[in-house]
Design a protein around this motif. Structure first.
Motif, PDB file in Angstrom:
ATOM      1  N   ALA A  75       0.822  -1.211   0.000  1.00 42.20           N
ATOM      2  CA  ALA A  75       0.000   0.000   0.000  1.00 42.20           C
ATOM      3  C   ALA A  75       0.853   1.256   0.000  1.00 42.20           C
ATOM      4  CB  ALA A  75      -0.940   0.005   1.210  1.00 42.20           C
ATOM      5  N   GLY A  76       2.090   1.161   0.462  1.00 40.69           N
ATOM      6  CA  GLY A  76       2.987   2.310   0.454  1.00 40.69           C
ATOM      7  C   GLY A  76       3.345   2.716  -0.964  1.00 40.69           C
ATOM      8  N   TYR A  77       3.604   4.003  -1.160  1.00 38.68           N
ATOM      9  CA  TYR A  77       3.939   4.523  -2.483  1.00 38.68           C
ATOM     10  C   TYR A  77       5.454   4.601  -2.606  1.00 38.68           C
ATOM     11  CZ  TYR A  77       3.622   7.386  -6.703  1.00 38.68           C
ATOM     12  OH  TYR A  77       3.732   7.859  -7.992  1.00 38.68           O
ATOM     13  N   HIS A  78       6.056   3.697  -3.361  1.00 38.84           N
ATOM     14  CA  HIS A  78       7.507   3.602  -3.503  1.00 38.84           C
ATOM     15  C   HIS A  78       7.934   4.426  -4.707  1.00 38.84           C
ATOM     16  CE1 HIS A  78       8.118   0.213  -0.591  1.00 38.84           C
ATOM     17  NE2 HIS A  78       6.815   0.101  -0.816  1.00 38.84           N
ATOM     18  N   GLN A  79       8.543   5.577  -4.457  1.00 34.55           N
ATOM     19  CA  GLN A  79       8.878   6.483  -5.562  1.00 34.55           C
ATOM     20  C   GLN A  79      10.293   7.028  -5.505  1.00 34.55           C
ATOM     21  OE1 GLN A  79       6.782  10.251  -5.492  1.00 34.55           O
ATOM     22  NE2 GLN A  79       6.605  10.240  -3.281  1.00 34.55           N
ATOM     23  N   ASP A  80      11.112   6.528  -4.575  1.00 40.79           N
ATOM     24  CA  ASP A  80      12.451   7.090  -4.446  1.00 40.79           C
ATOM     25  C   ASP A  80      13.531   6.126  -4.921  1.00 40.79           C
ATOM     26  OD1 ASP A  80      12.074   5.297  -2.389  1.00 40.79           O
ATOM     27  OD2 ASP A  80      13.072   6.522  -0.865  1.00 40.79           O
ATOM     28  N   GLY A  81      13.200   5.275  -5.882  1.00 46.01           N
ATOM     29  CA  GLY A  81      14.203   4.391  -6.443  1.00 46.01           C
ATOM     30  C   GLY A  81      13.767   2.941  -6.466  1.00 46.01           C
ATOM     31  N   PRO A  82      14.566   2.057  -7.087  1.00 43.84           N
ATOM     32  CA  PRO A  82      14.222   0.639  -7.165  1.00 43.84           C
ATOM     33  C   PRO A  82      14.204  -0.009  -5.787  1.00 43.84           C
ATOM     34  CG  PRO A  82      15.927   1.193  -8.769  1.00 43.84           C
ATOM     35  CD  PRO A  82      15.796   2.366  -7.848  1.00 43.84           C
ATOM     36  N   ARG A  83      13.517  -1.143  -5.715  1.00 44.58           N
ATOM     37  CA  ARG A  83      13.473  -1.943  -4.500  1.00 44.58           C
ATOM     38  C   ARG A  83      14.043  -3.324  -4.781  1.00 44.58           C
ATOM     39  NH1 ARG A  83      13.160   2.250  -2.439  1.00 44.58           N
ATOM     40  NH2 ARG A  83      11.376   3.201  -1.390  1.00 44.58           N
ATOM     41  N   THR A  84      14.627  -3.939  -3.768  1.00 42.66           N
ATOM     42  CA  THR A  84      15.018  -5.335  -3.854  1.00 42.66           C
ATOM     43  C   THR A  84      14.077  -6.154  -2.974  1.00 42.66           C
ATOM     44  OG1 THR A  84      16.574  -5.125  -2.011  1.00 42.66           O
ATOM     45  CG2 THR A  84      17.430  -4.733  -4.236  1.00 42.66           C
ATOM     46  N   VAL A  85      13.810  -7.374  -3.383  1.00 39.06           N
ATOM     47  CA  VAL A  85      12.960  -8.259  -2.586  1.00 39.06           C
ATOM     48  C   VAL A  85      13.659  -9.602  -2.431  1.00 39.06           C
ATOM     49  CG1 VAL A  85      10.841  -7.128  -3.337  1.00 39.06           C
ATOM     50  CG2 VAL A  85      11.655  -9.145  -4.579  1.00 39.06           C
ATOM     51  N   ASP A  86      13.329 -10.288  -1.353  1.00 39.11           N
ATOM     52  CA  ASP A  86      13.869 -11.625  -1.111  1.00 39.11           C
ATOM     53  C   ASP A  86      12.975 -12.621  -1.849  1.00 39.11           C
ATOM     54  OD1 ASP A  86      14.776 -14.042  -0.190  1.00 39.11           O
ATOM     55  OD2 ASP A  86      14.935 -13.411   1.906  1.00 39.11           O
ATOM     56  N   MET A  87      13.249 -12.790  -3.140  1.00 37.28           N
ATOM     57  CA  MET A  87      12.378 -13.624  -3.961  1.00 37.28           C
ATOM     58  C   MET A  87      12.402 -15.079  -3.509  1.00 37.28           C
ATOM     59  SD  MET A  87      10.375 -12.565  -6.321  1.00 37.28           S
ATOM     60  CE  MET A  87       8.930 -13.619  -6.410  1.00 37.28           C
ATOM     61  N   GLN A  88      13.555 -15.539  -2.995  1.00 35.56           N
ATOM     62  CA  GLN A  88      13.631 -16.905  -2.490  1.00 35.56           C
ATOM     63  C   GLN A  88      12.626 -17.103  -1.358  1.00 35.56           C
ATOM     64  OE1 GLN A  88      17.401 -17.977  -0.782  1.00 35.56           O
ATOM     65  NE2 GLN A  88      16.896 -20.158  -0.652  1.00 35.56           N
ATOM     66  N   GLN A  89      12.580 -16.123  -0.463  1.00 34.61           N
ATOM     67  CA  GLN A  89      11.632 -16.201   0.648  1.00 34.61           C
ATOM     68  C   GLN A  89      10.186 -16.176   0.145  1.00 34.61           C
ATOM     69  OE1 GLN A  89      10.514 -12.616   3.015  1.00 34.61           O
ATOM     70  NE2 GLN A  89      11.740 -13.600   4.625  1.00 34.61           N
ATOM     71  N   TRP A  90       9.897 -15.252  -0.784  1.00 31.57           N
ATOM     72  CA  TRP A  90       8.536 -15.144  -1.304  1.00 31.57           C
ATOM     73  C   TRP A  90       8.140 -16.430  -2.042  1.00 31.57           C
ATOM     74  CZ3 TRP A  90       7.615  -9.583  -3.664  1.00 31.57           C
ATOM     75  CH2 TRP A  90       7.808  -8.623  -2.653  1.00 31.57           C
TER      76      TRP A  90
END
Length: 318
Positions: free
Chosen positions: A232-247
């Motif tokens: 729900a947060g608006y991410h607008q200050d650059g790319p994000r990394t995610v733990d895809m293995q966990q997901w």
């Protein structure tokens, strides 16, 4: 009319500009006020992608007011109707936009501030979250949106765990009927506390409502296997990394709860009006800071800096 123009990072000035005229399918609204969105903070600070000066009234998109002019082909609203708008230049005394980008405000809201866009946003996020009675729901970040979602999730019968940095935010979450509050100080401690609250199962739904990297990482850890992570947060200050293995391992659903279809926003605003009428939402206590249009810069600074007790700023036109 008077309109605010942002001329440089952290600098807003007032200008006299021509009164806008509605084009085909449009209406003009004499604004009573406009909410200040947290998404304004990054443009206010001066990212490299931002250009100055802004157009008059730009960034303001949470307006409400009274219809005072309309194009000849508009029949869905009338002069004198009070509406919440989805217009985008509402840091000004007047704004124009499509006639179908407004929601009529019923008489019980007369004299009351109603920034419909963020209230509708909360209702849309609730729908996308698919919260059910009996679920454990963690909400990471208790600002204006997080507080609304805490109330809505609790009203849906969920057991809400509110996670936030400020003590005042956690106290607010308790008033909004959170079952538990957890200080967002140490990553591992938050996860351990949520495991304890949920008897090791973690949360059926986790809503990230900050737009920042660390809380997004934390949200991924708090959701159970087969659960749902809602951004729900608006991410607008650059790319994000995610733990895809966990997901991947958890097999979670990941929902981007941002809508871009104006019709969905108007639907959400209508649902917010119904929620206020039913007493499910009482947003007025969350409007903690009010500023005249000439002090827009102070309103944006407060939205960035969160002074003591801050939840939501409104810019009032009179």
């Amino acid at each position: 009319m008077k309109a605010a123009v942002i001329t440089a990072p952290g600098k807003a000035v007032m200008r006299d500009v021509p009164l806008p005229e509605p084009g085909p399918g449009q209406i003009r609204v004499r604004l009573e006020g406009c909410g200040v969105c947290a998404s304004n903070v990054t443009p206010w600070q001066g990212p490299e992608w931002m250009t100055y000066p802004t157009e008059p009234g730009a960034l303001g998109h949470e307006g409400w007011g009274v219809v005072d002019a309309l194009a000849p082909d508009v029949s869905t609203v009338a002069v004198g109707d009070r509406v919440a708008t989805l217009f985008t230049h509402s840091y000004a005394e007047y704004d124009v936009g499509a006639a179908d980008a407004v929601a009529k405000l019923p008489p019980f809201l007369d004299g009351r501030a109603f920034p419909g866009e963020p209230l509708g946003c909360a209702m849309n996020i609730l729908r996308r979250s698919d919260i059910q009675a009996g679920q454990h729901v963690a909400i990471v970040g208790i600002g204006f949106l997080g507080a609304l979602l805490t109330r809505l999730a609790a009203q849906s019968g969920a057991s809400v765990i509110a996670v936030s940095r400020r003590r005042s935010s956690l106290d607010l979450a308790t008033r909004m009927k959170a079952a538990e509050t957890v200080a967002m100080e140490d990553h591992g401690a938050v996860v351990a506390r949520v495991r304890d609250i949920t008897a090791g199962r973690l949360c059926d739904r986790v809503i990230e409502a900050t737009g920042k990297q660390w809380p997004l990482d934390l949200a991924g850890e708090l959701v159970r296997e087969g659960g749902r992570l809602v951004v729900a947060g608006y991410h607008q200050d650059g790319p994000r990394t995610v733990d895809m293995q966990q997901w991947n391992w958890k097999g979670i659903d990941v929902i981007n709860a941002h809508e871009r279809d104006p019709g969905m926003y108007i639907r959400g605003i209508g649902e917010a009006i119904e929620a206020v009428a039913a007493g499910i939402l009482s947003p007025e206590p969350l409007y903690t800071h009010r500023y005249p249009l000439a002090r827009l810069g102070e309103a944006l600074d407060a939205t960035r800096d969160h002074p003591e007790g801050f939840v939501k700023a409104l810019v009032m036109m009179s």
